[in-house]
Scaffold this motif. Structure first.
Motif, PDB file in Angstrom:
ATOM      1  N   GLU A 167       0.847  -1.199   0.000  1.00  0.00           N
ATOM      2  CA  GLU A 167       0.000   0.000   0.000  1.00  0.00           C
ATOM      3  C   GLU A 167       0.880   1.245   0.000  1.00  0.00           C
ATOM      4  O   GLU A 167       1.053   1.912   1.026  1.00  0.00           O
ATOM      5  CB  GLU A 167      -0.925  -0.013   1.210  1.00  0.00           C
ATOM      6  CG  GLU A 167      -1.817  -1.236   1.286  1.00  0.00           C
ATOM      7  CD  GLU A 167      -2.716  -1.369   0.080  1.00  0.00           C
ATOM      8  OE1 GLU A 167      -3.431  -0.398  -0.231  1.00  0.00           O
ATOM      9  OE2 GLU A 167      -2.686  -2.425  -0.567  1.00  0.00           O
ATOM     10  N   VAL A 168       1.488   1.535  -1.129  1.00  0.00           N
ATOM     11  CA  VAL A 168       2.401   2.669  -1.231  1.00  0.00           C
ATOM     12  C   VAL A 168       1.907   3.626  -2.304  1.00  0.00           C
ATOM     13  O   VAL A 168       1.157   3.249  -3.206  1.00  0.00           O
ATOM     14  CB  VAL A 168       3.844   2.205  -1.553  1.00  0.00           C
ATOM     15  CG1 VAL A 168       4.334   1.258  -0.497  1.00  0.00           C
ATOM     16  CG2 VAL A 168       3.921   1.564  -2.939  1.00  0.00           C
ATOM     17  N   GLN A 169       2.366   4.866  -2.197  1.00  0.00           N
ATOM     18  CA  GLN A 169       2.057   5.878  -3.195  1.00  0.00           C
ATOM     19  C   GLN A 169       3.047   7.022  -3.022  1.00  0.00           C
ATOM     20  O   GLN A 169       3.766   7.111  -2.030  1.00  0.00           O
ATOM     21  CB  GLN A 169       0.637   6.397  -3.049  1.00  0.00           C
ATOM     22  CG  GLN A 169       0.412   7.198  -1.778  1.00  0.00           C
ATOM     23  CD  GLN A 169      -0.984   7.781  -1.699  1.00  0.00           C
ATOM     24  OE1 GLN A 169      -1.963   7.051  -1.686  1.00  0.00           O
ATOM     25  NE2 GLN A 169      -1.068   9.094  -1.650  1.00  0.00           N
ATOM     26  N   VAL A 174      16.695   3.062  -1.160  1.00  0.00           N
ATOM     27  CA  VAL A 174      16.157   4.154  -0.349  1.00  0.00           C
ATOM     28  C   VAL A 174      14.726   3.775   0.046  1.00  0.00           C
ATOM     29  O   VAL A 174      13.862   3.636  -0.819  1.00  0.00           O
ATOM     30  CB  VAL A 174      16.169   5.487  -1.119  1.00  0.00           C
ATOM     31  CG1 VAL A 174      15.609   6.601  -0.249  1.00  0.00           C
ATOM     32  CG2 VAL A 174      17.573   5.830  -1.580  1.00  0.00           C
ATOM     33  N   GLU A 175      14.492   3.601   1.355  1.00  0.00           N
ATOM     34  CA  GLU A 175      13.173   3.227   1.858  1.00  0.00           C
ATOM     35  C   GLU A 175      12.587   4.361   2.688  1.00  0.00           C
ATOM     36  O   GLU A 175      13.304   5.023   3.443  1.00  0.00           O
ATOM     37  CB  GLU A 175      13.252   1.958   2.707  1.00  0.00           C
ATOM     38  CG  GLU A 175      13.684   0.726   1.925  1.00  0.00           C
ATOM     39  CD  GLU A 175      13.702  -0.520   2.795  1.00  0.00           C
ATOM     40  OE1 GLU A 175      13.640  -0.354   4.039  1.00  0.00           O
ATOM     41  OE2 GLU A 175      13.773  -1.628   2.257  1.00  0.00           O
ATOM     42  N   VAL A 176      11.286   4.571   2.560  1.00  0.00           N
ATOM     43  CA  VAL A 176      10.572   5.585   3.338  1.00  0.00           C
ATOM     44  C   VAL A 176       9.645   4.868   4.314  1.00  0.00           C
ATOM     45  O   VAL A 176       8.901   3.960   3.920  1.00  0.00           O
ATOM     46  CB  VAL A 176       9.761   6.528   2.428  1.00  0.00           C
ATOM     47  CG1 VAL A 176       9.141   7.650   3.242  1.00  0.00           C
ATOM     48  CG2 VAL A 176      10.637   7.101   1.325  1.00  0.00           C
ATOM     49  N   TRP A 177       9.703   5.290   5.582  1.00  0.00           N
ATOM     50  CA  TRP A 177       8.920   4.661   6.637  1.00  0.00           C
ATOM     51  C   TRP A 177       8.139   5.715   7.413  1.00  0.00           C
ATOM     52  O   TRP A 177       8.537   6.877   7.473  1.00  0.00           O
ATOM     53  CB  TRP A 177       9.827   3.900   7.611  1.00  0.00           C
ATOM     54  CG  TRP A 177      10.499   2.703   6.996  1.00  0.00           C
ATOM     55  CD1 TRP A 177      11.627   2.710   6.225  1.00  0.00           C
ATOM     56  CD2 TRP A 177      10.077   1.347   7.092  1.00  0.00           C
ATOM     57  NE1 TRP A 177      11.938   1.427   5.840  1.00  0.00           N
ATOM     58  CE2 TRP A 177      11.008   0.560   6.359  1.00  0.00           C
ATOM     59  CE3 TRP A 177       9.016   0.707   7.729  1.00  0.00           C
ATOM     60  CZ2 TRP A 177      10.888  -0.810   6.249  1.00  0.00           C
ATOM     61  CZ3 TRP A 177       8.902  -0.674   7.628  1.00  0.00           C
ATOM     62  CH2 TRP A 177       9.834  -1.417   6.894  1.00  0.00           C
ATOM     63  N   LEU A 221       6.318   2.854   3.707  1.00  0.00           N
ATOM     64  CA  LEU A 221       5.706   3.819   2.794  1.00  0.00           C
ATOM     65  C   LEU A 221       6.173   3.676   1.353  1.00  0.00           C
ATOM     66  O   LEU A 221       5.612   4.332   0.471  1.00  0.00           O
ATOM     67  CB  LEU A 221       5.994   5.250   3.271  1.00  0.00           C
ATOM     68  CG  LEU A 221       5.404   5.655   4.626  1.00  0.00           C
ATOM     69  CD1 LEU A 221       5.807   7.074   4.983  1.00  0.00           C
ATOM     70  CD2 LEU A 221       3.895   5.525   4.616  1.00  0.00           C
ATOM     71  N   GLY A 222       7.187   2.850   1.104  1.00  0.00           N
ATOM     72  CA  GLY A 222       7.657   2.652  -0.261  1.00  0.00           C
ATOM     73  C   GLY A 222       9.167   2.727  -0.345  1.00  0.00           C
ATOM     74  O   GLY A 222       9.847   3.182   0.581  1.00  0.00           O
ATOM     75  N   LYS A 223       9.698   2.300  -1.482  1.00  0.00           N
ATOM     76  CA  LYS A 223      11.147   2.328  -1.652  1.00  0.00           C
ATOM     77  C   LYS A 223      11.516   2.581  -3.103  1.00  0.00           C
ATOM     78  O   LYS A 223      10.700   2.418  -4.018  1.00  0.00           O
ATOM     79  CB  LYS A 223      11.768   1.023  -1.175  1.00  0.00           C
ATOM     80  CG  LYS A 223      11.545  -0.179  -2.078  1.00  0.00           C
ATOM     81  CD  LYS A 223      12.305  -1.389  -1.566  1.00  0.00           C
ATOM     82  CE  LYS A 223      12.200  -2.571  -2.521  1.00  0.00           C
ATOM     83  NZ  LYS A 223      12.988  -3.725  -2.050  1.00  0.00           N
ATOM     84  N   VAL A 224      12.781   2.975  -3.295  1.00  0.00           N
ATOM     85  CA  VAL A 224      13.355   3.197  -4.622  1.00  0.00           C
ATOM     86  C   VAL A 224      14.705   2.504  -4.654  1.00  0.00           C
ATOM     87  O   VAL A 224      15.499   2.619  -3.707  1.00  0.00           O
ATOM     88  CB  VAL A 224      13.523   4.706  -4.916  1.00  0.00           C
ATOM     89  CG1 VAL A 224      14.311   4.916  -6.201  1.00  0.00           C
ATOM     90  CG2 VAL A 224      12.169   5.383  -5.013  1.00  0.00           C
ATOM     91  N   LEU A 244       7.738   5.843  -5.703  1.00  0.00           N
ATOM     92  CA  LEU A 244       7.922   4.837  -4.666  1.00  0.00           C
ATOM     93  C   LEU A 244       7.268   3.523  -5.074  1.00  0.00           C
ATOM     94  O   LEU A 244       6.133   3.508  -5.573  1.00  0.00           O
ATOM     95  CB  LEU A 244       7.335   5.330  -3.342  1.00  0.00           C
ATOM     96  CG  LEU A 244       8.062   6.524  -2.701  1.00  0.00           C
ATOM     97  CD1 LEU A 244       7.285   7.035  -1.505  1.00  0.00           C
ATOM     98  CD2 LEU A 244       9.476   6.154  -2.307  1.00  0.00           C
ATOM     99  N   GLN A 245       7.982   2.429  -4.822  1.00  0.00           N
ATOM    100  CA  GLN A 245       7.523   1.106  -5.226  1.00  0.00           C
ATOM    101  C   GLN A 245       7.245   0.248  -4.006  1.00  0.00           C
ATOM    102  O   GLN A 245       7.810   0.463  -2.926  1.00  0.00           O
ATOM    103  CB  GLN A 245       8.582   0.426  -6.101  1.00  0.00           C
ATOM    104  CG  GLN A 245       8.957   1.206  -7.346  1.00  0.00           C
ATOM    105  CD  GLN A 245       7.824   1.285  -8.349  1.00  0.00           C
ATOM    106  OE1 GLN A 245       6.944   0.406  -8.371  1.00  0.00           O
ATOM    107  NE2 GLN A 245       7.827   2.326  -9.179  1.00  0.00           N
ATOM    108  N   PRO A 246       6.365  -0.755  -4.127  1.00  0.00           N
ATOM    109  CA  PRO A 246       6.117  -1.677  -3.003  1.00  0.00           C
ATOM    110  C   PRO A 246       7.306  -2.590  -2.779  1.00  0.00           C
ATOM    111  O   PRO A 246       8.176  -2.734  -3.642  1.00  0.00           O
ATOM    112  CB  PRO A 246       4.875  -2.454  -3.452  1.00  0.00           C
ATOM    113  CG  PRO A 246       4.906  -2.383  -4.943  1.00  0.00           C
ATOM    114  CD  PRO A 246       5.500  -1.046  -5.283  1.00  0.00           C
TER     115      PRO A 246
END
Length: 766
Positions: free
Chosen positions: A86-88, A167-170, A181-184, A203-205
């Motif tokens: 569930e990312v965007q 690179v991950e977003v949390w 929250l997603g990653k690249v 951002l990707q799952p």
């Protein structure tokens, strides 16, 4: 509870309590980005203490919608929700090689449109940058879906270099585990060839971890009706020929011996499209100031057909649908004033009301004394008294409301009353039934039955209250029929209510007489209380965003308040009809403007800049439920404050958060604004259509597909008028009238404009 989510899109339905088979019956219209891939609808279990639980979701792809151009209707199985999918949103990165390719530097600048994971409607994002087995973290940005970090992270580059930088977003959580929250993933090999890389990355799952088989079907199903309407709205001048032609047809009225364009439109529009077309036409003519003429033309054309007095306007013709839409567009404020007190009373009392012997349940009533349970007849008598009390209160309010009914609605009903009287001079009773067929059967009664759909309540009624509302709506409908005995024949258990219904019919007849009377005949000083000198311009519920500062709004403990804008002040209270909590004098308002989306994660927020009692400038940030509501509030505020001598010429479209403005990064909170105010941009009337070009575009789309049916229907009606000279070959007929030829020319011109615009749009999307 349903939640609908996609980039820049979030809607939430009312909560249905304590049931495994909920019913919502709610409709939403949202604007999607041209490049969207899918839209997800989540079914949630609301929890008052902790985070809402996700039961499941339905994902509707663009391909699926394309396969059903007329819309999809049916049941769809819920699937399990994986939080890591569930990312965007997107993140802005700059990756570069330093020291001759010996070190790798990743600068995390900012992110936008991140998923909202917290109950406050935002997230607390931070970034984890991983390379070659080492991980570094950024700071946490609190309560933002548009965070800015501008932080750099450096890594030694091994030989040979590792292939990927992650690179991950949390979302940071204090108690529970952090939410993904997603990653690249950035290729380092490609970076060595270019030297550096910068841009926005989607951002990707997290697809690395194994997936268990999804539970589908065991979570339940959701019944939906979904339609994708692909609209490209042209500049206003492109629609002028079409709009002018429609206006000329309305002004010309019905000509004897001819076939009117509105008649052709009514005859060729299918039942499933008639409601949408009626709404578009009503809004279009409201904006042109011709809605009374349009409705009068529909009444005249409808009455020219063969019809019986007892079935008048009972079908779903274009006239019936247009009048129904007209009442909903222009009469909602009046509806709330009339029905609001009685509906609130029913919800608050939660009394058991039942008149049908087959449905009476003694256990729902309890004991009337300490030792005796009420009998069935006592329960029904108590229900009759309650229902009669509700009905009497409602009819008394309706009877006194004629002076406060919007003038445009009174004028429309006056025209209808006169037209029906001319058509059926021997049946004067029919004039009253024609008015109540719209006012009671299509406006009051549906609103009583489902107040949530008419914005009279924020939530749907429970089972007991819903049954009471249904009986009350049925009683209003029987009063509207003006012949209560006819309704009693179908349901004999309503016989005890007969005296109240007969009295209500006489009350309704007297009310209609006052409603359709001329302005000189209107009463003064009796009935409905005299309107105060201050006029209500607009009112409704708004969400208050808390920020640093003082003032009456910021001191309020409530997040959602009922606002009322009059010609003197903008006041607010906890609920409609409740005691006023505070107000802002119009003379103290300095600006009313939109707020940029990244400030609060919503594109429906406005700001009201005002001066408090101490002379300090403060700003209130108020969120509306949709863009239409936002535009209505902005227009209404700008109109009533247009003569203020100290209006601002500049404002900040962002918010002052931390130590700077989010829009221009100025560090002084009192610095002049960085954007120009728009005091002069208002609507013709806050209830007028907000997007006339959109209404014209939708009418064009509908008419474009009706060109051949319009021709054939015209030839068919002309043949019915009388035999034509000579046989008609296939696809040919008598010459088309001038107005129909002009219509086809306007449609062809619009089609050419769309064809010329399409390549430019494709180029812009790439």
């Amino acid at each position: 509870m349903l939640g609908c989510h996609r980039c820049h899109l979030s809607h939430r339905t009312a909560t249905v309590w304590k049931t495994l088979s909920p019913f919502w019956g709610e409709e939403y219209e949202v604007q999607l980005h041209p490049t969207f891939h899918s839209i997800s609808i989540y079914v949630m279990d609301e929890d008052a203490l902790s985070r809402d639980d996700v039961i499941g979701k339905v994902c509707i792809t663009r391909t699926m919608l394309a396969e059903h151009p007329k819309g999809y209707s049916g049941w769809m199985s819920l699937s399990e929700v994986d939080p890591d999918e569930e990312v965007q949103g997107e993140i802005h990165l700059r990756v570069e090689l330093l020291e001759g390719g010996q070190r790798l530097r990743c600068t995390v600048l900012e992110a936008r449109d991140l998923a909202k994971k917290d109950r406050n409607g935002a997230s607390d994002p931070f970034v984890c940058v991983s390379y070659n087995g080492k991980t570094q973290e950024s700071t946490v940005v609190k309560k933002s879906c548009y965070p800015r970090w501008n932080e750099g992270f450096e890594f030694e580059l091994p030989n040979p270099p590792a292939e990927k930088l992650c690179v991950e977003v949390w979302d940071w959580d204090l108690v529970s585990k952090n939410d993904f929250l997603g990653k690249v993933v950035v290729s380092v090999q490609g970076l060595q060839a270019a030297g550096h890389q910068e841009g926005w990355f989607r951002l990707q799952p997290d697809t690395a971890k194994p997936r268990e088989d999804r539970r589908r079907g065991s979570l339940g199903s959701l019944q939906l009706q979904v339609r994708l309407r692909d609209e490209t709205v042209l500049p206003s001048h492109c629609y002028q020929p079409l709009v002018q032609l429609l206006c000329q047809e309305v002004k010309a009225g019905h000509q004897a011996g001819g076939v009117h364009l509105v008649t052709l439109l009514d005859e060729t529009t299918t039942a499933e499209c008639r409601q949408d077309v009626a709404v578009n036409l009503v809004k279009l003519f409201l904006g042109q100031g011709l809605v009374k003429e349009f409705l009068d033309l529909l009444f005249e054309l409808e009455l020219a057909k063969p019809c019986e007095p007892n079935t008048l306007f009972r079908s779903n013709s274009l006239a019936s649908k247009s009048m129904e839409s007209f009442l909903k567009v222009t009469g909602m404020q009046y509806l709330h004033a009339v029905l609001g007190p009685t509906i609130s009373r029913v919800f608050e009392e939660k009394k058991y009301v039942e008149l049908d012997p087959s449905k009476v349940e003694i256990k729902d009533v309890g004991c009337s004394g300490l030792h005796r349970v009420q009998t069935e007849s006592e329960v029904m008598e108590q229900g009759r008294q309650l229902l009669q009390s509700y009905l009497g209160e409602l009819l008394d309010t309706i009877g006194k409301s004629a002076p406060t009914c919007p003038p445009v609605i009174r004028a429309a009903f006056r025209q209808l009353f006169q037209r029906v009287g001319e058509r059926f001079p021997q049946h004067q009773h029919t004039q009253f039934v024609a008015v109540t067929s719209f006012l009671c059967l299509r406006f009051f009664s549906p609103a009583v039955m489902t107040p949530k759909l008419f914005h009279l309540r924020e939530t749907h009624a429970d089972a007991r209250t819903s049954r009471t509302l249904l009986l009350l709506a049925k009683a209003v409908q029987m009063v509207g029929n003006m012949e209560p005995a006819a309704g009693r024949a179908k349901e004999e258990w309503l016989a005890p209510l007969q005296p109240a219904l007969q009295h209500g019919a006489s009350q309704m007849r007297a009310f209609i007489t006052r409603l359709v009377g001329t302005e000189e005949e209107q009463e003064s000083g009796e009935g409905w209380p005299c309107a105060p000198h201050t006029t209500v311009v607009k009112e409704g519920l708004l969400f208050v965003h808390k920020t640093r500062g003082k003032g009456p709004l910021l001191a309020s403990a409530s997040k959602k308040l009922h606002f009322c804008l009059t010609t003197e002040a903008l006041s607010f209270s906890k609920s409609p009809g409740a005691e006023r909590c505070g107000s802002i004098a119009l003379a103290n308002i300095r600006a009313a403007e939109k707020v940029e989306e990244k400030s609060f994660g919503s594109c429906h927020v406005m700001q009201v800049v005002y001066v408090d009692e101490a002379g300090q400038q403060e700003t209130a940030y108020l969120q509306c439920k949709c863009v239409n509501e936002l535009n209505q509030w902005l227009s209404a505020l700008r109109k009533v404050c247009g003569n203020n001598p100290q209006l601002l010429h500049a404002y900040h479209p962002g918010v002052f958060r931390g130590d700077k403005w989010s829009c221009c990064h100025q560090k002084d909170r009192t610095e002049p604004g960085c954007g120009r105010t728009r005091h002069s941009i208002t609507l013709q009337d806050w209830s007028d259509p907000l997007q006339p070009d959109v209404e014209a575009q939708r009418l064009f789309q509908h008419l474009h597909g009706l060109q051949q049916p319009l021709r054939e229907k015209y030839w068919q009606l002309m043949e019915a008028e009388g035999p034509q000279s000579g046989p008609r070959s296939c696809g040919e007929g008598p010459p088309l009238p001038l107005e129909l030829r002009r219509l086809f020319e306007a449609l062809q011109d619009l089609e050419r404009c769309h064809c010329q615009l399409s390549p430019a749009l494709l180029e812009l999307q790439t």
